[in-house]
Design an enzyme around this catalytic site. Structure first.
Site, PDB file in Angstrom:
ATOM      1  N   HIS A 132      -1.336   1.645  -4.343  1.00  0.00           N
ATOM      2  CA  HIS A 132      -1.713   3.051  -4.242  1.00  0.00           C
ATOM      3  C   HIS A 132      -0.800   3.974  -5.023  1.00  0.00           C
ATOM      4  O   HIS A 132      -0.779   5.180  -4.771  1.00  0.00           O
ATOM      5  CB  HIS A 132      -1.752   3.484  -2.759  1.00  0.00           C
ATOM      6  CG  HIS A 132      -2.765   2.745  -1.962  1.00  0.00           C
ATOM      7  ND1 HIS A 132      -2.716   2.642  -0.590  1.00  0.00           N
ATOM      8  CD2 HIS A 132      -3.856   2.025  -2.342  1.00  0.00           C
ATOM      9  CE1 HIS A 132      -3.726   1.912  -0.170  1.00  0.00           C
ATOM     10  NE2 HIS A 132      -4.442   1.519  -1.198  1.00  0.00           N
TER      11      HIS A 132
ATOM     12  N   CYS B  55      -3.327  19.417 -22.307  1.00  0.00           N
ATOM     13  CA  CYS B  55      -4.729  19.858 -22.119  1.00  0.00           C
ATOM     14  C   CYS B  55      -4.860  20.985 -21.102  1.00  0.00           C
ATOM     15  O   CYS B  55      -5.972  21.434 -20.809  1.00  0.00           O
ATOM     16  CB  CYS B  55      -5.605  18.678 -21.675  1.00  0.00           C
ATOM     17  SG  CYS B  55      -5.384  18.270 -19.928  1.00  0.00           S
TER      18      CYS B  55
ATOM     19  N   GLN C 151       0.854  -1.192   0.000  1.00  0.00           N
ATOM     20  CA  GLN C 151       0.000   0.000   0.000  1.00  0.00           C
ATOM     21  C   GLN C 151       0.896   1.250   0.000  1.00  0.00           C
ATOM     22  O   GLN C 151       0.413   2.355  -0.170  1.00  0.00           O
ATOM     23  CB  GLN C 151      -0.892   0.037   1.242  1.00  0.00           C
ATOM     24  CG  GLN C 151      -1.831  -1.135   1.362  1.00  0.00           C
ATOM     25  CD  GLN C 151      -2.496  -1.151   2.717  1.00  0.00           C
ATOM     26  OE1 GLN C 151      -3.538  -0.531   2.945  1.00  0.00           O
ATOM     27  NE2 GLN C 151      -1.881  -1.857   3.662  1.00  0.00           N
TER      28      GLN C 151
ATOM     29  N   VAL D 180       3.685   4.050  -0.972  1.00  0.00           N
ATOM     30  CA  VAL D 180       4.027   4.757  -2.223  1.00  0.00           C
ATOM     31  C   VAL D 180       5.488   5.215  -2.176  1.00  0.00           C
ATOM     32  O   VAL D 180       5.935   5.977  -3.013  1.00  0.00           O
ATOM     33  CB  VAL D 180       3.103   5.983  -2.421  1.00  0.00           C
ATOM     34  CG1 VAL D 180       1.648   5.539  -2.593  1.00  0.00           C
ATOM     35  CG2 VAL D 180       3.212   6.971  -1.245  1.00  0.00           C
TER      36      VAL D 180
HETATM   37  C1  BV8 Z   1     -11.852   3.015  -3.226  1.00  0.00           C
HETATM   38  C2  BV8 Z   1      -2.751   7.786  -0.928  1.00  0.00           C
HETATM   39  C3  BV8 Z   1     -13.844   3.589  -4.071  1.00  0.00           C
HETATM   40  C4  BV8 Z   1      -1.381   7.661  -1.364  1.00  0.00           C
HETATM   41  C5  BV8 Z   1      -4.077   6.327   0.410  1.00  0.00           C
HETATM   42  C6  BV8 Z   1     -16.020   1.300   3.818  1.00  0.00           C
HETATM   43  C7  BV8 Z   1     -15.705   0.040   3.322  1.00  0.00           C
HETATM   44  C8  BV8 Z   1     -14.864  -0.114   2.237  1.00  0.00           C
HETATM   45  C9  BV8 Z   1     -14.280   1.006   1.654  1.00  0.00           C
HETATM   46  C10 BV8 Z   1     -14.573   2.245   2.169  1.00  0.00           C
HETATM   47  C11 BV8 Z   1     -15.451   2.399   3.218  1.00  0.00           C
HETATM   48  N1  BV8 Z   1     -15.546   3.736   3.470  1.00  0.00           N
HETATM   49  C12 BV8 Z   1     -14.765   4.426   2.616  1.00  0.00           C
HETATM   50  C13 BV8 Z   1     -14.187   3.541   1.806  1.00  0.00           C
HETATM   51  C14 BV8 Z   1     -13.280   3.837   0.751  1.00  0.00           C
HETATM   52  C15 BV8 Z   1     -11.865   4.133   1.241  1.00  0.00           C
HETATM   53  C16 BV8 Z   1     -11.504   3.557   2.574  1.00  0.00           C
HETATM   54  O1  BV8 Z   1     -11.046   2.429   2.679  1.00  0.00           O
HETATM   55  N2  BV8 Z   1     -11.691   4.370   3.612  1.00  0.00           N
HETATM   56  C17 BV8 Z   1     -11.345   3.949   4.946  1.00  0.00           C
HETATM   57  C18 BV8 Z   1     -11.008   5.194   5.777  1.00  0.00           C
HETATM   58  C19 BV8 Z   1     -12.515   3.163   5.535  1.00  0.00           C
HETATM   59  N3  BV8 Z   1     -11.014   3.519   0.241  1.00  0.00           N
HETATM   60  C20 BV8 Z   1     -10.773   4.212  -0.867  1.00  0.00           C
HETATM   61  O2  BV8 Z   1     -11.201   5.325  -1.072  1.00  0.00           O
HETATM   62  C21 BV8 Z   1      -9.956   3.485  -1.909  1.00  0.00           C
HETATM   63  N4  BV8 Z   1     -10.672   3.587  -3.140  1.00  0.00           N
HETATM   64  O3  BV8 Z   1     -12.350   2.307  -2.383  1.00  0.00           O
HETATM   65  O4  BV8 Z   1     -12.483   3.341  -4.338  1.00  0.00           O
HETATM   66  C22 BV8 Z   1     -14.528   3.408  -5.330  1.00  0.00           C
HETATM   67  C23 BV8 Z   1     -15.220   2.208  -5.566  1.00  0.00           C
HETATM   68  C24 BV8 Z   1     -15.931   2.096  -6.727  1.00  0.00           C
HETATM   69  C25 BV8 Z   1     -15.925   3.150  -7.646  1.00  0.00           C
HETATM   70  C26 BV8 Z   1     -15.195   4.326  -7.386  1.00  0.00           C
HETATM   71  C27 BV8 Z   1     -14.494   4.458  -6.238  1.00  0.00           C
HETATM   72  C28 BV8 Z   1      -8.605   4.167  -2.078  1.00  0.00           C
HETATM   73  C29 BV8 Z   1      -7.763   3.879  -0.873  1.00  0.00           C
HETATM   74  C30 BV8 Z   1      -6.374   4.462  -1.097  1.00  0.00           C
HETATM   75  C31 BV8 Z   1      -6.301   5.782  -0.403  1.00  0.00           C
HETATM   76  N5  BV8 Z   1      -4.958   6.323  -0.537  1.00  0.00           N
HETATM   77  N6  BV8 Z   1      -2.958   6.989   0.266  1.00  0.00           N
HETATM   78  C32 BV8 Z   1      -0.535   8.369  -0.341  1.00  0.00           C
HETATM   79  O5  BV8 Z   1      -0.530   9.624  -0.354  1.00  0.00           O
HETATM   80  O6  BV8 Z   1       0.093   7.648   0.448  1.00  0.00           O
HETATM   81  S1  BV8 Z   1      -4.415   5.494   1.827  1.00  0.00           S
HETATM   82  C33 BV8 Z   1      -3.146   5.494   2.956  1.00  0.00           C
HETATM   83  O7  BV8 Z   1      -3.542   4.487   3.903  1.00  0.00           O
HETATM   84  C34 BV8 Z   1      -1.791   5.040   2.443  1.00  0.00           C
HETATM   85  O8  BV8 Z   1      -1.798   4.672   1.085  1.00  0.00           O
HETATM   86  C35 BV8 Z   1      -1.491   3.806   3.285  1.00  0.00           C
HETATM   87  O9  BV8 Z   1      -0.739   2.918   2.593  1.00  0.00           O
HETATM   88  C36 BV8 Z   1      -2.867   3.319   3.517  1.00  0.00           C
HETATM   89  C37 BV8 Z   1      -3.049   2.304   4.596  1.00  0.00           C
HETATM   90  O10 BV8 Z   1      -2.433   2.754   5.775  1.00  0.00           O
HETATM   91  P1  BV8 Z   1      -1.344   1.771   6.436  1.00  0.00           P
HETATM   92  O11 BV8 Z   1      -0.317   1.464   5.404  1.00  0.00           O
HETATM   93  O12 BV8 Z   1      -2.033   0.616   7.064  1.00  0.00           O
HETATM   94  O13 BV8 Z   1      -0.662   2.688   7.501  1.00  0.00           O
HETATM   95  P2  BV8 Z   1      -1.213   3.044   8.957  1.00  0.00           P
HETATM   96  O14 BV8 Z   1      -0.440   4.221   9.459  1.00  0.00           O
HETATM   97  O15 BV8 Z   1      -2.700   3.110   8.932  1.00  0.00           O
HETATM   98  O16 BV8 Z   1      -0.832   1.768   9.841  1.00  0.00           O
HETATM   99  C38 BV8 Z   1       0.532   1.484  10.101  1.00  0.00           C
HETATM  100  C39 BV8 Z   1       0.533   0.193  10.883  1.00  0.00           C
HETATM  101  O17 BV8 Z   1       1.877  -0.200  11.090  1.00  0.00           O
HETATM  102  C40 BV8 Z   1      -0.104   0.325  12.265  1.00  0.00           C
HETATM  103  O18 BV8 Z   1      -0.981  -0.758  12.459  1.00  0.00           O
HETATM  104  C41 BV8 Z   1       1.091   0.246  13.226  1.00  0.00           C
HETATM  105  O19 BV8 Z   1       0.740  -0.420  14.427  1.00  0.00           O
HETATM  106  C42 BV8 Z   1       2.052  -0.584  12.434  1.00  0.00           C
HETATM  107  N7  BV8 Z   1       3.470  -0.363  12.737  1.00  0.00           N
HETATM  108  C43 BV8 Z   1       4.089   0.806  13.076  1.00  0.00           C
HETATM  109  N8  BV8 Z   1       5.407   0.590  13.211  1.00  0.00           N
HETATM  110  C44 BV8 Z   1       5.630  -0.720  12.934  1.00  0.00           C
HETATM  111  C45 BV8 Z   1       4.406  -1.332  12.632  1.00  0.00           C
HETATM  112  N9  BV8 Z   1       4.294  -2.639  12.322  1.00  0.00           N
HETATM  113  C46 BV8 Z   1       5.430  -3.357  12.295  1.00  0.00           C
HETATM  114  N10 BV8 Z   1       6.656  -2.848  12.571  1.00  0.00           N
HETATM  115  C47 BV8 Z   1       6.794  -1.548  12.898  1.00  0.00           C
HETATM  116  N11 BV8 Z   1       8.008  -1.042  13.174  1.00  0.00           N
HETATM  117 ZN    ZN Z   2      -3.612  16.802 -19.465  1.00  0.00          ZN
END
Ligand code: BV8
Ligand code: ZN
Length: 246
Positions: free
Chosen positions: A116, A148, A98, A100
Site C-alpha cells: 500500500h 503539471c 500492508q 505504510v
Molecule cells: C483495489 C491506505 C480495486 C494507505 C489502505 C470486495 C471484495 C474485494 C475487494 C473489495 C470489495 N469491496 C471493495 C473492495 C476494494 C477494497 C477493499 O478491500 N475494501 C474492503 C473494505 C472490503 N480494496 C481496495 O480498494 C484496494 N484496491 O481493490 O483496487 C480495483 C480493481 C480493479 C481496477 C481498479 C481498482 C486498495 C486497498 C488499499 C486501501 N488502502 N490504506 C494508508 O493510508 O494506510 S487500507 C488500510 O487497511 C491500511 O493500508 C491497512 O494496512 C489495511 C488493512 O488493515 P490492517 O492492516 O489489517 O489493520 P486493521 O486495523 O484492520 O487490523 C489490525 C489487526 O491487528 C486486527 O485484526 C487486530 O486484532 C490485530 N492486532 C492488534 N494488535 C495486535 C494485533 N495482532 C497482533 N499483535 C498485536 N499486538
Molecule cells: Zn504533476
C-alpha cells in the site's frame, strides 16, 4: 501453542509473511479497525480515498501529517525485529506488508513488498511524479506539481486504487510458492492483500495466523496463535533456532 507451531514448521524452507497494522500496535501506532481506531470519528475507508482528497484535500493532509508526526516518534518493536531474524532461518523469505509506516525497513528487514505504499512518500495527483519533499505539506496551502500543476498527495494506495502491479504480482507468485505463510496482525478484510494467505494455502502452504483476536482467515488457518505479535514472534524465532540447531 508456539511449540506445536514450531514443530509443524521446522522443515519448511520457503516462508512468506503478510503483516498488517497489528504488528505496529506495540510500537504505539494505532490500528485501523481496532477500538482505539486511527482517527476518531473518521474511518480509513472514508479518508484514504481519492474522493475524500478531491472533496477535502486539507483534512486528508491533516490526517497524513498527524500520522507522519506520530510515526516520527515511534520505533520498531520485538515483533518487527523477530521478522528480521527470521530471514536467516529459511532458504527463501519474503515479507509482504500492508503497512505504510516503514517500521519493517527500520528494523532491518530486507526483502519487503510494500503493498500500500509508504507514508513518507508523496506524488503528483495528476502526473504521478514523485514529490518527496523534506518538510511537511501545509494542508492549508498544498503545493502544486511544478511539472503539471496537479496537487501533491501522499504516495499510498487509496481505496478503489490499483496496487502497483509488479508488487502485487510478486506477492501472489511468492505466496503460491511458499510452503509456510504467516498472516500477522491483520484483520484480513482488505483485498487483494487478504487473498494472499488463501492463495498460499491453496498451493499447499502451512498457514499460521498470529492475532490478538480471530479474523475471517482464522477458520482457514492450520494454526491460530492468539497473542500479541511482539510476544509470539520472538518465541517462535527462538524455538525455531533451537530446533534447527539439532
Ligand atoms: C483495489 C491506505 C480495486 C494507505 C489502505 C470486495 C471484495 C474485494 C475487494 C473489495 C470489495 N469491496 C471493495 C473492495 C476494494 C477494497 C477493499 O478491500 N475494501 C474492503 C473494505 C472490503 N480494496 C481496495 O480498494 C484496494 N484496491 O481493490 O483496487 C480495483 C480493481 C480493479 C481496477 C481498479 C481498482 C486498495 C486497498 C488499499 C486501501 N488502502 N490504506 C494508508 O493510508 O494506510 S487500507 C488500510 O487497511 C491500511 O493500508 C491497512 O494496512 C489495511 C488493512 O488493515 P490492517 O492492516 O489489517 O489493520 P486493521 O486495523 O484492520 O487490523 C489490525 C489487526 O491487528 C486486527 O485484526 C487486530 O486484532 C490485530 N492486532 C492488534 N494488535 C495486535 C494485533 N495482532 C497482533 N499483535 C498485536 N499486538
Ligand atoms: Zn504533476
Amino acid at each position: 501453542m508456539v511449540d506445536e507451531v514450531v514443530q509443524a514448521i521446522a522443515n519448511c524452507r520457503r516462508c512468506v509473511v503478510l503483516t498488517g497494522a497489528g504488528i505496529s500496535a506495540e510500537s504505539g501506532v494505532p490500528t485501523f479497525r481496532g477500538k482505539e481506531g486511527l482517527w476518531g470519528k473518521f474511518k480509513a475507508e472514508e479518508l484514504a480515498t481519492m474522493h475524500a482528497f478531491v472533496a477535502n484535500p486539507k483534512i486528508v493532509w491533516e490526517w497524513y501529517n498527524w500520522r507522519r508526526q506520530l510515526l516520527s516518534e515511534v520505533n520498531p518493536n520485538p515483533g518487527h525485529y523477530a521478522l528480521k531474524e527470521m530471514e536467516e532461518l529459511f532458504d527463501r523469505f519474503v515479507l509482504i506488508t500492508q503497512n505504510v509506516d516503514g517500521l519493517h525497513a527500520a528494523a532491518g528487514s530486507s526483502q519487503i513488498l510494500e503493498l500500500h505504499g509508504n507514508i513518507t512518500k508523496n506524488k503528483c495527483i495528476d502526473c504521478n511524479r514523485p514529490f518527496d519533499m523534506a518538510d511537511d505539506i501545509d494542508p492549508a496551502a498544498i503545493p502544486a506539481c511544478e511539472h503539471c500543476g496537479g496537487k501533491i498527495r501522499p504516495d499510498v494506495v487509496w481505496f478503489g486504487e490499483m496496487l502497483d502491479s509488479e508488487t502485487i504480482d510478486s506477492a501472489f507468485a511468492e505466496s503460491e510458492r511458499a510452503d509456510l505463510f504467516f498472516s500477522i496482525g491483520t484483520s484480513a478484510l482488505i483485498h487483494p492483500a487478504a487473498s494472499l494467505p488463501v492463495a498460499a494455502k491453496r498451493s499447499g502452504a502451512t498457514l499460521v495466523e498470529i492475532n490478538t483476536e480471530p479474523t475471517p482467515l482464522t477458520g482457514l488457518a492450520d494454526y491460530f496463535v492468539e497473542a500479541c505479535s511482539g510476544e509470539a514472534l520472538p518465541r517462535i524465532v527462538e524455538q525455531l533456532r533451537l530446533v534447527r540447531s539439532h
